[in-house]
Design a protein around this motif. Structure first.
Motif, PDB file in Angstrom:
ATOM      1  N   TRP A   1       0.518  -1.088   0.324  1.00  0.00           N
ATOM      2  CA  TRP A   1      -0.259  -0.129   0.112  1.00  0.00           C
ATOM      3  C   TRP A   1       0.740   1.497   0.411  1.00  0.00           C
ATOM      4  O   TRP A   1      -0.067   2.229  -0.600  1.00  0.00           O
ATOM      5  N   GLY A   2       2.064   0.993   0.681  1.00  0.00           N
ATOM      6  CA  GLY A   2       2.930   2.426   0.338  1.00  0.00           C
ATOM      7  C   GLY A   2       2.937   2.426  -0.846  1.00  0.00           C
ATOM      8  O   GLY A   2       3.384   4.066  -1.731  1.00  0.00           O
ATOM      9  N   CYS A   3       3.481   1.584  -1.658  1.00  0.00           N
ATOM     10  CA  CYS A   3       4.164   1.489  -3.316  1.00  0.00           C
ATOM     11  C   CYS A   3       2.808   2.234  -3.680  1.00  0.00           C
ATOM     12  O   CYS A   3       2.580   3.341  -4.748  1.00  0.00           O
ATOM     13  N   ALA A   4       1.010   1.676  -3.190  1.00  0.00           N
ATOM     14  CA  ALA A   4       0.380   1.802  -4.487  1.00  0.00           C
ATOM     15  C   ALA A   4      -0.041   3.479  -3.867  1.00  0.00           C
ATOM     16  O   ALA A   4      -0.612   4.195  -4.797  1.00  0.00           O
ATOM     17  N   VAL A   5       0.329   4.628  -3.075  1.00  0.00           N
ATOM     18  CA  VAL A   5      -0.355   5.749  -2.161  1.00  0.00           C
ATOM     19  C   VAL A   5       0.877   6.819  -3.625  1.00  0.00           C
ATOM     20  O   VAL A   5       0.280   7.010  -3.977  1.00  0.00           O
ATOM     21  N   GLY A   6       2.005   5.889  -3.800  1.00  0.00           N
ATOM     22  CA  GLY A   6       3.399   6.496  -4.730  1.00  0.00           C
ATOM     23  C   GLY A   6       2.943   6.425  -6.048  1.00  0.00           C
ATOM     24  O   GLY A   6       3.133   7.624  -6.540  1.00  0.00           O
ATOM     25  N   MET A   7       2.346   5.620  -6.177  1.00  0.00           N
ATOM     26  CA  MET A   7       1.452   5.106  -7.203  1.00  0.00           C
ATOM     27  C   MET A   7       0.508   6.583  -7.523  1.00  0.00           C
ATOM     28  O   MET A   7       0.014   7.157  -8.897  1.00  0.00           O
ATOM     29  N   LEU A   8      -0.521   6.162  -6.778  1.00  0.00           N
ATOM     30  CA  LEU A   8      -1.805   6.958  -7.139  1.00  0.00           C
ATOM     31  C   LEU A   8      -0.875   8.348  -6.746  1.00  0.00           C
ATOM     32  O   LEU A   8      -1.840   9.317  -7.527  1.00  0.00           O
TER      33      LEU A   8
ATOM     34  N   SER B   1      -7.551  10.670 -19.031  1.00  0.00           N
ATOM     35  CA  SER B   1      -7.544   9.165 -18.894  1.00  0.00           C
ATOM     36  C   SER B   1      -8.268   8.481 -18.644  1.00  0.00           C
ATOM     37  O   SER B   1      -9.109   7.467 -18.281  1.00  0.00           O
ATOM     38  N   GLY B   2      -9.129   9.350 -17.831  1.00  0.00           N
ATOM     39  CA  GLY B   2     -10.448   9.301 -17.030  1.00  0.00           C
ATOM     40  C   GLY B   2      -9.370   8.280 -15.413  1.00  0.00           C
ATOM     41  O   GLY B   2      -8.224   8.203 -15.236  1.00  0.00           O
ATOM     42  N   PRO B   3     -10.264   8.006 -14.716  1.00  0.00           N
ATOM     43  CA  PRO B   3     -10.227   7.171 -13.222  1.00  0.00           C
ATOM     44  C   PRO B   3      -9.451   5.692 -13.209  1.00  0.00           C
ATOM     45  O   PRO B   3      -9.289   4.753 -12.781  1.00  0.00           O
ATOM     46  N   ILE B   4      -8.647   5.327 -14.813  1.00  0.00           N
ATOM     47  CA  ILE B   4      -8.458   3.810 -14.990  1.00  0.00           C
ATOM     48  C   ILE B   4      -7.495   3.402 -14.709  1.00  0.00           C
ATOM     49  O   ILE B   4      -7.307   2.293 -14.115  1.00  0.00           O
ATOM     50  N   ILE B   5      -6.807   4.510 -14.419  1.00  0.00           N
ATOM     51  CA  ILE B   5      -5.084   4.606 -14.275  1.00  0.00           C
ATOM     52  C   ILE B   5      -4.947   3.918 -12.611  1.00  0.00           C
ATOM     53  O   ILE B   5      -4.499   3.300 -11.649  1.00  0.00           O
ATOM     54  N   PRO B   6      -5.477   4.805 -11.705  1.00  0.00           N
ATOM     55  CA  PRO B   6      -5.465   5.104 -10.232  1.00  0.00           C
ATOM     56  C   PRO B   6      -6.495   3.782  -9.445  1.00  0.00           C
ATOM     57  O   PRO B   6      -5.946   3.224  -8.981  1.00  0.00           O
ATOM     58  N   LEU B   7      -7.530   3.399 -10.276  1.00  0.00           N
ATOM     59  CA  LEU B   7      -8.582   1.888 -10.229  1.00  0.00           C
ATOM     60  C   LEU B   7      -7.670   0.804 -10.261  1.00  0.00           C
ATOM     61  O   LEU B   7      -7.668   0.251  -9.752  1.00  0.00           O
ATOM     62  N   GLY B   8      -6.830   0.824 -11.438  1.00  0.00           N
ATOM     63  CA  GLY B   8      -5.775  -0.563 -11.538  1.00  0.00           C
ATOM     64  C   GLY B   8      -4.686  -0.440 -10.829  1.00  0.00           C
ATOM     65  O   GLY B   8      -4.614  -1.427 -10.232  1.00  0.00           O
ATOM     66  N   VAL B   9      -4.004   0.815 -10.072  1.00  0.00           N
ATOM     67  CA  VAL B   9      -3.517   1.093  -8.892  1.00  0.00           C
ATOM     68  C   VAL B   9      -4.230   0.324  -7.668  1.00  0.00           C
ATOM     69  O   VAL B   9      -3.548  -0.693  -7.213  1.00  0.00           O
ATOM     70  N   VAL B  10      -5.518   0.189  -7.175  1.00  0.00           N
ATOM     71  CA  VAL B  10      -6.767   0.113  -6.095  1.00  0.00           C
ATOM     72  C   VAL B  10      -6.238  -0.656  -6.186  1.00  0.00           C
ATOM     73  O   VAL B  10      -6.633  -1.546  -5.381  1.00  0.00           O
TER      74      VAL B  10
ATOM     75  N   GLY C   1      -4.438  -3.570  -8.313  1.00  0.00           N
ATOM     76  CA  GLY C   1      -4.180  -3.933  -7.871  1.00  0.00           C
ATOM     77  C   GLY C   1      -2.838  -4.082  -6.884  1.00  0.00           C
ATOM     78  O   GLY C   1      -2.435  -5.363  -6.511  1.00  0.00           O
ATOM     79  N   ALA C   2      -2.835  -3.068  -5.969  1.00  0.00           N
ATOM     80  CA  ALA C   2      -2.441  -3.716  -4.139  1.00  0.00           C
ATOM     81  C   ALA C   2      -4.033  -4.668  -3.436  1.00  0.00           C
ATOM     82  O   ALA C   2      -3.474  -5.040  -2.620  1.00  0.00           O
ATOM     83  N   ALA C   3      -5.047  -4.133  -3.701  1.00  0.00           N
ATOM     84  CA  ALA C   3      -5.830  -4.971  -3.569  1.00  0.00           C
ATOM     85  C   ALA C   3      -5.846  -6.038  -3.295  1.00  0.00           C
ATOM     86  O   ALA C   3      -5.700  -7.413  -2.646  1.00  0.00           O
ATOM     87  N   ALA C   4      -5.608  -6.891  -4.556  1.00  0.00           N
ATOM     88  CA  ALA C   4      -5.282  -7.836  -5.375  1.00  0.00           C
ATOM     89  C   ALA C   4      -4.183  -9.105  -4.267  1.00  0.00           C
ATOM     90  O   ALA C   4      -4.135  -9.428  -3.884  1.00  0.00           O
ATOM     91  N   GLY C   5      -3.009  -8.409  -4.519  1.00  0.00           N
ATOM     92  CA  GLY C   5      -2.069  -8.278  -4.024  1.00  0.00           C
ATOM     93  C   GLY C   5      -1.871  -8.437  -2.504  1.00  0.00           C
ATOM     94  O   GLY C   5      -1.269  -9.727  -2.055  1.00  0.00           O
ATOM     95  N   THR C   6      -2.675  -6.986  -1.845  1.00  0.00           N
ATOM     96  CA  THR C   6      -3.223  -8.085  -0.399  1.00  0.00           C
ATOM     97  C   THR C   6      -4.012  -8.823   0.002  1.00  0.00           C
ATOM     98  O   THR C   6      -3.309  -9.867   0.820  1.00  0.00           O
ATOM     99  N   ALA C   7      -4.835  -9.194  -0.687  1.00  0.00           N
ATOM    100  CA  ALA C   7      -5.608 -10.651  -1.022  1.00  0.00           C
ATOM    101  C   ALA C   7      -4.858 -11.583  -0.971  1.00  0.00           C
ATOM    102  O   ALA C   7      -4.816 -12.728   0.312  1.00  0.00           O
TER     103      ALA C   7
END
Length: 108
Positions: free
Chosen positions: A20-27, A39-48, A50-56
């Protein structure tokens, strides 16, 4: 058993914090870029996502894999390791002697 469970949670917590530290940096990088590139919210949603999937994956993981070896198997591995160290140590001495012989033969 409780100590092992606590160590696993500690490792999982560290990994989750890193994800999540990396995800916040990417956001922090991609949110301003989305405003510029339209590009809209596609990239930030992808980051979130990805971080959620990694956490799971970190927290659920594979429950079928053994967390530790049985004591007998651990003892066998330690004995094999000791044997390998002995073999390597004796071979190392033989190699050094052969190198010295080759060096003395080359200088003659």
């Amino acid at each position: 058993m409780a100590e092992q469970l606590e160590n696993e949670k500690d490792i999982r917590l560290k990994v989750t914090t890193r994800i999540w530290g990396c995800a916040v940096g990417m956001l922090g990088i991609c949110i301003p870029l989305t405003a510029v590139t339209n590009s809209g919210p596609i990239i930030p949603l992808g980051v979130v996502a990805g971080a959620a999937a990694g956490t799971a994956v970190v927290w659920v993981g594979d429950k079928k894999s053994p967390r530790s070896l049985p004591p007998i198997q651990l003892q066998q591995i330690e004995q094999r390791l000791a044997n390998l160290e002995t073999i390597i140590g004796s071979d190392d001495l033989d190699v050094r002697l052969k190198i010295k012989q080759l060096e003395s033969g080359a200088s003659n």
